[in-house]
Design an enzyme around this catalytic site. Structure first.
Site, PDB file in Angstrom:
ATOM      1  N   HIS B  71       1.002   1.915   0.570  1.00  0.00           N
ATOM      2  CA  HIS B  71       0.213   3.064   1.003  1.00  0.00           C
ATOM      3  C   HIS B  71       0.306   3.336   2.492  1.00  0.00           C
ATOM      4  O   HIS B  71      -0.498   4.097   3.035  1.00  0.00           O
ATOM      5  CB  HIS B  71      -1.269   2.832   0.679  1.00  0.00           C
ATOM      6  CG  HIS B  71      -1.552   2.584  -0.764  1.00  0.00           C
ATOM      7  ND1 HIS B  71      -1.312   3.532  -1.731  1.00  0.00           N
ATOM      8  CD2 HIS B  71      -2.047   1.496  -1.399  1.00  0.00           C
ATOM      9  CE1 HIS B  71      -1.655   3.024  -2.904  1.00  0.00           C
ATOM     10  NE2 HIS B  71      -2.100   1.798  -2.741  1.00  0.00           N
ATOM     11  N   HIS B 233      -2.671   5.240  -7.086  1.00  0.00           N
ATOM     12  CA  HIS B 233      -1.842   4.294  -7.835  1.00  0.00           C
ATOM     13  C   HIS B 233      -1.344   4.961  -9.104  1.00  0.00           C
ATOM     14  O   HIS B 233      -0.844   4.300 -10.006  1.00  0.00           O
ATOM     15  CB  HIS B 233      -2.647   3.041  -8.231  1.00  0.00           C
ATOM     16  CG  HIS B 233      -3.393   2.429  -7.103  1.00  0.00           C
ATOM     17  ND1 HIS B 233      -4.752   2.528  -6.973  1.00  0.00           N
ATOM     18  CD2 HIS B 233      -2.962   1.731  -6.026  1.00  0.00           C
ATOM     19  CE1 HIS B 233      -5.123   1.905  -5.871  1.00  0.00           C
ATOM     20  NE2 HIS B 233      -4.061   1.414  -5.276  1.00  0.00           N
TER      21      HIS B 233
END
Lengths: 216, 346
Positions: B71, B233
């Site tokens: 991320h 996700h």
């Protein structure tokens, strides 16, 4: 108390010996790796058994929590650690020496269970390790109330855990990864509950071999 | 294992990645980051426990975060002056361990307590709660603020079930600035909690992420389709449909956010437009253009925008918008300078 060291070590050995069985059970409706976690916990218990038995109970529980948290970082391992932390904290203001071993174990086990219920957001009936722990805790409390010695308390608790575990066969999983595959989990025992039963039975046999069903 | 996975040399569209052994993705990424910024960042007893090189920083509350890799610049990218003191990192999209978070905690604690600020994901909550408990037993006071800004992930009334997405950057900024002022742990926690209560986000995905170790996308999204409310996700969103214009998307996201926040006229807000990894910066500005117009139509004043990549999902194509209600204190804190290897604000 060499009894405690023997019990902890035996519990660890039982978990290590059951690695493959637990992985297989877990793969039916989970990740298939609970055996790996159980084995890691088992090794911690075997290696630290003498040290833990020699420490003050509150410190021993915290030490075990730390070691298991490090060596078994899965959800199951983390929950066990949190349960041990909870058990450790419950002894903070207790006068441990005034408790019988059975009462001590019953109280610690109750706090252990509460820690897991809170953190895991689960309860008996959800098809988790709590289905074995719940009956075991209640049995230990009754044993303490009745003045039973720790050996027979553990034998009875192990039997209660076994019955509770057998009861998971027909449950559908309600929490955890297994719940995403809830229907598939029916007809299988919960691997976490099996692990708890193995631990209690091994500890019971170590402290009171005469209490083993094989010898009755 | 590795031999059976598609490699960059094999498949055309499944593995457009620049990497070596996919299993070493996180480790090599971390090695590269530490090689690039050796005077700013260091490890704390574990390769995935990253702290400020100068940690512990004296006389202030320490701030820690954690979460899965994949991320960037989230989480480690905000470790630095005026922001965070440490971050525990997991494998791609997986939780770091309690132990890793505990190592971060010990390394950054300067005697004034530690505040954990992280996104609401089950594994992270469990593991970081354990870290906090173990730290408490060592005499370190830890408090926690869990970010749940994604309005698409749970309805109004169930805010505690919401996931944390890019808006967490604004919470980091608040936490870091307040801590740098020498505030107490209780004051920093209160400040961040208040800010979090007025923060909402929502996103849209146009293409999935490919996990390095598996070579597989996290979900299937046909060409030409978008999913509103998808998580970072690849968690399912609230609706899937044909890709719409930027203005329509901005309106949908802003309306959902402002409705949930019950923003009223003449309120002042911060806006963050976040690229999920594969969306060009030009497109983020087109999105911001309409977001700004929509908010202005509502009579809301945008005090300052943050536009760029703040919380990506590897190569996901898409974006998210965050809006945070401001008061005097939070506005002042957001403007304080900060500097990390990944983010600089004068």
């Amino acid at each position: 108390m060499t009894d405690a060291a023997a019990a902890i070590g035996a519990a660890g050995a039982a978990l290590v010996a059951a690695r493959d069985q637990l992985n297989t059970l877990d793969s039916a409706a989970g990740d298939g790796d609970l055996g790996i976690t159980a084995g890691a916990i088992g090794i911690v218990l075997m290696e630290l058994a003498p040290e833990l038995a020699a420490m003050a109970p509150m410190d021993a529980l915290r030490h075990a929590a730390m070691a298991i948290g490090e060596q078994a970082p899965s959800t199951f391992g983390t929950l066990v650690s949190l349960g041990l932390v909870s058990a450790s904290r419950s002894l903070k203001d207790a006068d441990v020496d005034s408790l019988t071993p059975t009462r001590f174990l019953a109280q610690a086990a109750r706090a252990f269970m509460q820690g897991i219920e809170t953190r895991g957001k689960a309860a008996p009936g959800d098809k988790t390790m709590l289905d074995a722990i719940g009956p075991a805790v209640e049995t230990l409390e009754r044993a303490a109330d009745g003045g039973a010695d720790i050996g027979s308390g553990l034998v009875d608790a192990a039997r209660a855990a076994e019955l509770g575990t057998e009861g998971t066969r027909e449950l559908e999983a309600r929490v955890g990864r297994q719940s995403w595959l809830a229907e598939r989990s029916r007809g299988q025992l919960d691997a976490g509950a099996v692990a708890v039963t193995l631990v209690l039975r091994a500890a019971a046999d170590a402290i009171d071999p005469r209490g083993s069903p094989l010898s009755r | 294992m590795t031999a059976n996975l598609p490699t960059p040399q094999d498949g055309p569209s499944t593995m457009r990645k620049i990497l070596n052994d996919p299993e070493r993705f996180v480790d090599e990424m971390l090695e590269g980051v530490l090689m690039a910024h050796p005077h700013k960042l260091r490890t704390a007893g574990d390769a995935r426990a990253i702290v400020r090189a100068a940690a512990p920083i004296a006389d202030k509350v320490a701030i820690a975060t954690g979460g899965g890799s994949g991320h960037l610049p989230l989480f480690m990218g905000y470790v630095g002056e005026g922001l965070l003191d440490g971050a525990a990192l997991g494998s791609v999209f997986q939780s770091p361990s309690a132990h890793q978070m505990l190592l971060v905690t010990r390394a950054i604690h300067a005697g004034r307590g530690v505040l954990y600020v992280y996104g609401n994901y089950g594994g992270d909550v469990l593991n970081f709660d354990l870290a906090a408990e173990l730290a408490a037993d060592e005499g370190v006071e830890v408090r926690t603020v869990v970010a749940g800004d994604d309005v698409a992930s749970a309805p109004k009334g169930q805010e505690t079930r919401r996931r944390g997405i890019a808006g967490i950057f604004l919470l980091y900024k608040i936490a870091g600035a307040r801590a740098a002022q020498g505030a107490t742990l209780e004051e920093v926690e209160g400040c961040v909690t208040r800010a979090a209560a007025g923060l909402r986000s929502m996103g849209v995905a146009l293409s999935p992420t490919i996990i390095p170790a598996s070579g597989k996308p996290t979900f299937e999204l046909p060409n030409g389709q978008m999913e509103i409310g998808m998580g970072i996700h690849g968690e399912p969103g609230v609706r899937r449909g044909p890709i719409e214009t930027a203005d329509r998307i901005a309106d949908e996201l802003i309306d959902a956010i402002t409705g949930d926040l019950e923003l009223s006229r003449s309120e002042r807000v911060a806006v963050l437009v976040n690229g999920l990894g594969a969306t060009p910066r030009e497109e983020l500005y087109i999105l911001y253009r309409r977001a700004y117009q929509r908010l202005t139509e509502l009579g809301v004043t945008v005090m300052r925008p943050w536009i760029g990549e703040f919380a990506t999902s590897l190569e996901m194509n898409g974006a998210s918008i965050s809006v945070m209600r401001l008061d005097e204190e939070s506005w002042s804190l957001l403007q304080a300078p900060a500097e990390t290897p990944f983010y600089v604000q004068a």
